[in-house]
Design a protein around this motif. Structure first.
Motif, short mmCIF file in Angstrom:
data_model
loop_
_atom_site.label_atom_id
_atom_site.label_comp_id
_atom_site.label_asym_id
_atom_site.label_seq_id
_atom_site.Cartn_x
_atom_site.Cartn_y
_atom_site.Cartn_z
N MET A 1 -20.42 -50.09 7.84
CA MET A 1 -20.67 -48.90 7.51
C MET A 1 -20.53 -47.95 7.04
O MET A 1 -21.38 -47.60 7.23
CB MET A 1 -19.72 -48.83 9.48
N GLN A 2 -19.68 -48.44 6.64
CA GLN A 2 -18.94 -47.40 5.22
C GLN A 2 -20.82 -47.24 4.19
O GLN A 2 -20.35 -46.10 4.21
CB GLN A 2 -18.24 -47.37 4.14
N LYS A 3 -21.25 -47.89 3.68
CA LYS A 3 -22.24 -48.20 3.56
C LYS A 3 -23.63 -47.21 3.89
O LYS A 3 -24.44 -46.92 3.39
CB LYS A 3 -23.12 -49.12 3.48
N TYR A 4 -23.55 -47.30 5.37
CA TYR A 4 -25.26 -46.40 6.14
C TYR A 4 -24.22 -45.74 6.43
O TYR A 4 -24.93 -44.08 6.18
CB TYR A 4 -25.20 -47.28 6.78
N TYR A 5 -23.30 -45.16 6.28
CA TYR A 5 -22.99 -43.35 7.27
C TYR A 5 -20.78 -43.38 6.59
O TYR A 5 -19.92 -43.12 6.30
CB TYR A 5 -22.09 -43.68 8.69
N PRO A 6 -21.51 -42.52 4.92
CA PRO A 6 -19.81 -42.14 4.46
C PRO A 6 -19.15 -41.70 4.87
O PRO A 6 -18.30 -41.52 4.37
CB PRO A 6 -20.44 -42.79 2.58
N ASN A 7 -20.45 -40.50 5.11
CA ASN A 7 -19.45 -39.16 5.49
C ASN A 7 -19.47 -38.76 6.72
O ASN A 7 -19.38 -37.41 7.61
CB ASN A 7 -20.59 -38.09 4.77
N ASP A 8 -19.29 -39.49 8.12
CA ASP A 8 -19.85 -39.59 9.17
C ASP A 8 -17.77 -39.88 9.38
O ASP A 8 -17.44 -41.09 9.22
CB ASP A 8 -20.02 -41.08 9.62
N PRO A 9 -17.44 -39.16 10.02
CA PRO A 9 -16.11 -38.87 10.30
C PRO A 9 -15.27 -40.47 10.82
O PRO A 9 -14.86 -40.84 11.10
CB PRO A 9 -15.23 -38.30 10.92
N ASN A 10 -16.35 -40.41 12.41
CA ASN A 10 -16.56 -41.64 13.48
C ASN A 10 -16.39 -42.58 12.34
O ASN A 10 -15.60 -44.18 12.55
CB ASN A 10 -17.24 -41.68 14.15
N THR A 11 -16.86 -43.30 11.22
CA THR A 11 -17.02 -44.50 10.92
C THR A 11 -15.38 -44.56 9.84
O THR A 11 -15.63 -46.54 10.63
CB THR A 11 -17.92 -44.22 9.11
N TYR A 12 -15.23 -44.06 9.79
CA TYR A 12 -13.43 -44.10 9.61
C TYR A 12 -12.19 -44.51 10.81
O TYR A 12 -11.82 -45.05 10.56
CB TYR A 12 -12.89 -42.72 8.07
N ASP A 13 -12.47 -43.54 11.83
CA ASP A 13 -11.42 -43.64 12.92
C ASP A 13 -12.02 -44.68 13.14
O ASP A 13 -11.00 -45.53 13.56
CB ASP A 13 -12.67 -42.78 14.12
#
Length: 55
Positions: A1-13
């Motif tokens: 997921m980080q690869k596709y959405y590295p700037n999305d806070p929900n990814t890290y949540d």
């Protein structure tokens, strides 16, 4: 997921939830903090505070 959405806070949540479920508290804290650095999310903040306070 980080690869596709590295700037999305929900990814890290979501990643923090995964680490938390696996019992990896340090990685969960790191992920929640990274998510909060990208955008303030109350749910993420609450999860991080709970981990830091030992709840």
């Amino acid at each position: 997921m980080q690869k596709y959405y590295p700037n999305d806070p929900n990814t890290y949540d979501c990643l923090g939830d995964l680490y938390s479920a696996r019992g990896d508290k340090p990685k969960a804290i790191e992920s929640f903090r990274k998510g909060l650095s990208l955008g303030d999310m109350k749910e993420t903040r609450d999860k991080l505070e709970a981990l830091l306070s030992g709840k």
